[in-house]
Design an enzyme around this catalytic site. Sequence first.
Site, PDB file in Angstrom:
ATOM      1  N   SER A 158       0.839  -1.197   0.000  1.00 40.54           N
ATOM      2  CA  SER A 158       0.000   0.000   0.000  1.00 40.54           C
ATOM      3  C   SER A 158       0.874   1.247   0.000  1.00 40.54           C
ATOM      4  O   SER A 158       1.981   1.243   0.548  1.00 40.54           O
ATOM      5  CB  SER A 158      -0.902   0.017   1.234  1.00 40.54           C
ATOM      6  N   TYR A 179      -0.893   0.053  10.414  1.00 43.53           N
ATOM      7  CA  TYR A 179      -1.047  -0.505   9.067  1.00 43.53           C
ATOM      8  C   TYR A 179       0.128  -0.101   8.192  1.00 43.53           C
ATOM      9  O   TYR A 179       0.676  -0.925   7.438  1.00 43.53           O
ATOM     10  CB  TYR A 179      -2.366  -0.019   8.477  1.00 43.53           C
TER      11      TYR A 179
END
Length: 263
Positions: free
Chosen positions: A147, A158
């Site tokens: 990501s 994350y």
Amino acid sequence: MNMIFKDRFNNKVAIVTGAAQGIGKGVAERLAKEGAKTILVDRSDLVIEVTKSLQDQGLDALYVTADLETYEGFQKVVNETLKHAEHIDILINNVGGTIWAKPFEHYQEDEIIKEINRSLYPTIWGCRSVLQPMIANGGGVIINVSSIATRSINRVPYAAAKGGVNALTASLAFEQAPNNIRVVAIATGGTEAPERIIPRNENPMSEQEKVWYQQIVDQTRNSSLQKKYGTVEDQVSAILFVASDEAKFITGVTIPVSGGDLG
């Protein structure tokens, strides 16, 4: 419009994790339509319905339900795959996704652990589990879905997990190149996707959490040169290209698919 390269993955055996919905579902459907024997993996039984839809089209698809946050869970996937196929050519490590959206000082210890467990460990266990079968088969391809959130706000755990995925990709590719195993990461940018049938966070967002989440959306769009979100198909097409023999000279890198946001 979907571009299908009908025979691109003929005689290939591909495992796709997180295949019940979203990008993983799109990747699995395209792989099967392009000739791969496709193993769809998810911990949700929704993956059964997706697999049956492919089988009803005459495509070669199987499903495995497993908890990929454990090594044992991923070993189950590999063992089940090898029962139905003699080898493993491709692994798409797609499981992951931020659970909470808030500034780091508001994360609790257990939430941080859950974020790492969800977005880092399934990829680590996946890479480890397929290595020996791929080495025995003379090579393979591992695609890790990362990501651009490695430079982001309101989702630091994350971001840390996906930073780990990027480092894993580079180091494993370096190590496994002599075994003819390519390892590449796709850093997905903001992606418009259907609403998740099973949300990552079972609890509805508070009004404050909605504000924090909107900050992520705004920052993601503003960081993109194209000032917009992409589509699931944008991500699927990039993943399948890098997984194919057309990309046989690409390894050890993280490729952003994000409208110009480098993450």
